[in-house]
Design an enzyme around this catalytic site. Structure first.
Site, PDB file in Angstrom:
ATOM      1  N   HIS A 290       1.443 -21.289 -21.275  1.00 25.76           N
ATOM      2  CA  HIS A 290       0.734 -21.261 -20.000  1.00 25.76           C
ATOM      3  C   HIS A 290       0.691 -19.845 -19.442  1.00 25.76           C
ATOM      4  O   HIS A 290       1.534 -19.011 -19.761  1.00 25.76           O
ATOM      5  CB  HIS A 290       1.341 -22.225 -18.984  1.00 25.76           C
ATOM      6  N   ILE A 291      -0.313 -19.602 -18.646  1.00 25.28           N
ATOM      7  CA  ILE A 291      -0.531 -18.312 -17.982  1.00 25.28           C
ATOM      8  C   ILE A 291      -0.239 -18.491 -16.496  1.00 25.28           C
ATOM      9  O   ILE A 291      -0.659 -19.478 -15.894  1.00 25.28           O
ATOM     10  CB  ILE A 291      -1.986 -17.837 -18.175  1.00 25.28           C
TER      11      ILE A 291
END
Length: 162
Positions: free
Chosen positions: A119-120
């Site tokens: 995830h970012i």
């Protein structure tokens, strides 16, 4: 050097979450508002971080359960990038931050709270958004409830046909 202190996150990071992936769990639910799922694309989705560094802290993740950037398909990489651009623009419209921290933590030792699902992070930043509270009081001041942040972002999305 400026630092972002987030000692309250150790409560989450230190927990044994078993085999449950919070991203997959929220993705499989149809309760987007309750889970703070802001956007669902073809290959990725966006949700509010339950343990934010700042108001508006977003997480962008592939729908597919994959733990490392090297395991992403070219299509996932492209959509992750495009959605990161869109969410950054959305946060600008909704909250007018002075800047952003956008990044990835790969592996628990690098700070990943959910190391099994890539995830970012997009963290809006404002001048003066850090203070003495986390250092002296082991407390982080988040000035807005997640429900209100979610509502503001959904309204901004609706206003721009996102």
């Amino acid at each position: 050097m400026e630092r972002i202190w987030a000692p309250w996150r150790t409560v989450y990071i230190g927990k044994d979450h078993g085999d449950v992936c919070i991203f997959c769990d929220k993705l499989q639910s149809d309760k987007d508002a309750e889970n703070y799922v802001l956007y669902r694309g073809e290959r990725v989705f966006v949700l509010l971080n339950l343990y934010p560094y700042n108001n508006g802290h977003l997480l962008i993740a592939p729908k597919r359960h994959v733990g490392d950037v090297t395991e992403l398909t070219p299509e996932e990489v492209l959509e992750l990038g495009l959605v990161t651009q869109k969410m950054t623009a959305l946060l600008r419209r909704a909250f007018n931050p002075d800047g952003f921290n956008i990044g990835v933590n790969l592996g628990r030792i690098a700070g990943a709270g959910v190391p099994g699902h890539f995830h970012i992070h997009i963290v809006p930043r404002w001048g003066g958004d850090t203070n003495f509270m986390p250092v002296l009081g082991d407390v982080r001041v988040i000035s807005e409830a997640l429900d209100l942040t979610y509502q503001k972002l959904k309204e901004a999305m609706a206003a721009t046909d996102m």
